[in-house]
Design an enzyme around this catalytic site. Structure first.
Site, mmCIF file in Angstrom:
data_model
loop_
_atom_site.group_PDB
_atom_site.id
_atom_site.type_symbol
_atom_site.label_atom_id
_atom_site.label_comp_id
_atom_site.label_asym_id
_atom_site.label_seq_id
_atom_site.Cartn_x
_atom_site.Cartn_y
_atom_site.Cartn_z
ATOM 1 N N PRO A 184 0.819 -1.294 -0.124
ATOM 2 C CA PRO A 184 0.043 -0.110 0.132
ATOM 3 C C PRO A 184 0.802 1.236 0.138
ATOM 4 C CG PRO A 184 -0.511 -1.356 2.063
ATOM 5 C CD PRO A 184 0.576 -1.941 1.396
ATOM 6 N N GLU A 185 0.735 2.110 -0.991
ATOM 7 C CA GLU A 185 1.106 3.478 -0.947
ATOM 8 C C GLU A 185 -0.570 3.968 -1.088
ATOM 9 O OE1 GLU A 185 3.573 5.933 -2.411
ATOM 10 O OE2 GLU A 185 5.386 4.760 -2.434
ATOM 11 N N ARG A 220 3.579 -9.193 7.140
ATOM 12 C CA ARG A 220 4.572 -8.634 8.050
ATOM 13 C C ARG A 220 4.090 -7.865 9.137
ATOM 14 N NH1 ARG A 220 8.600 -5.007 4.362
ATOM 15 N NH2 ARG A 220 9.998 -5.228 6.135
ATOM 16 N N ARG A 247 15.038 24.130 6.758
ATOM 17 C CA ARG A 247 14.881 22.766 7.108
ATOM 18 C C ARG A 247 16.296 22.287 6.107
ATOM 19 N NH1 ARG A 247 10.086 19.629 8.789
ATOM 20 N NH2 ARG A 247 11.387 17.777 8.747
#
Length: 270
Positions: free
Chosen positions: A2-3, A110, A151
């Site tokens: 899944p993305e 998993r 950042r």
DNA sequence: CGCTGACCCTGACGGC
DNA sequence: TGCCGTCAGGGTCAGC
């Protein structure tokens, strides 16, 4: 698998079978996911009507009058619609059994995913502090520009940070940066507004087209093998290290950023 | 606050 | 064939 496009495709595939249905029972075969499936969940969910199936970031949200079931598919999870009496296979950890005689079956080898309960009216830490949806109106280049000032970390990790924007996973981060012509390791704070506008546009575009392609394989979520059209997406860089860039022919480079595989073109991305 | 790295877990794959 | 190391689309968390 899944993305975000796969999660949204799952939501769309599951919604017609789940919305409006009453939960007959919840079967938990293995509760040890990322966090334990709450022991009280079967009791809490029994007899509840699923009013809506929503998505926030990569979380699937099953709304009931008394609370919300939060499901995350992790790295390897899937949710499919099956007949309730279909024999469970390996890693089929949870069934949400519906009145219709079907069930929503959660499989996750998993076990990086989760299945949690959020009582009505309460908030959940997992859903708090999340950035905007990448396909929503409040996500744009200006937001990326504003949040990235000062950042120093790589822009790829910046756009994969759910506090900045949700749902941009490793595949589509690589792809969007390639399409925007931005080096993944460039410091987030040293990218112009114009380039962030380009990047935001490509994030939206690549996710949108992936969702559209997922839609063509929706039937796979019902009874089939549960494999959505993941690689139907045309990928420019992800998984193509060592192969030629589709724009300039140079060999694509691979590196690691934040412990995630990163692929890019040294010529096309600056 | 920002950033890095460890960690959760199973399975697939390549090299030997 | 088997064993071993490496890698995988997720995210949280501790520590600096």
């Amino acid at each position: 698998m899944p993305e975000l496009p796969e999660v949204e495709t799952t939501r769309r595939g599951v919604e017609p079978y789940a919305a409006g249905q009453t939960v007959q029972k919840l079967v938990v075969r293995n509760a040890s996911l990322r966090w334990p499936v709450p022991a009280a969940l079967p009791r809490l969910l029994r007899g509840q009507k699923i009013e809506a199936v929503e998505r926030r970031a990569k979380y699937l949200l099953f709304r009931t009058p008394t609370g919300t079931v939060i499901i995350h598919l992790g790295m390897s999870g899937s949710l499919r619609v099956l007949a309730a009496d279909d024999p469970p296979a390996k890693h089929d950890h949870i069934d949400i059994v519906l009145e219709s005689g079907r069930c929503l079956r959660y499989n996750d080898p998993r076990r990086f995913g989760c299945c949690l309960w959020l009582p009505d009216g309460e908030s959940h830490a997992l859903l708090e502090g999340l950035g905007p949806e990448p396909l929503g109106p409040s996500f744009d280049g200006a937001l990326l520009f504003r949040k990235s000032r000062r950042r120093k970390g790589p822009v790829k990790q910046f756009i994969m940070d759910g506090k900045i924007v949700v749902g941009v996973g490793n595949i589509y981060a690589n792809e969007a940066l390639y399409l925007a012509g931005i080096r993944p390791d460039r410091a987030a704070g040293r990218i112009s507004l114009a380039r962030y506008e380009r990047l935001a546009m490509h994030i939206k575009q690549v996710l949108t087209s992936a969702i559209e392609q997922g839609g063509t394989t929706l039937r796979d979520f019902v009874g089939g093998d549960g494999k959505p059209g993941y690689f139907a997406q045309q990928l420019y860089v992800y998984g193509r290290e060592g192969e030629p860039c589709k724009q300039c022919g140079r060999m694509l480079k691979k590196s690691t950023l934040g412990q995630r595989t990163t692929v890019y073109c040294v010529a096309c991305q600056r």
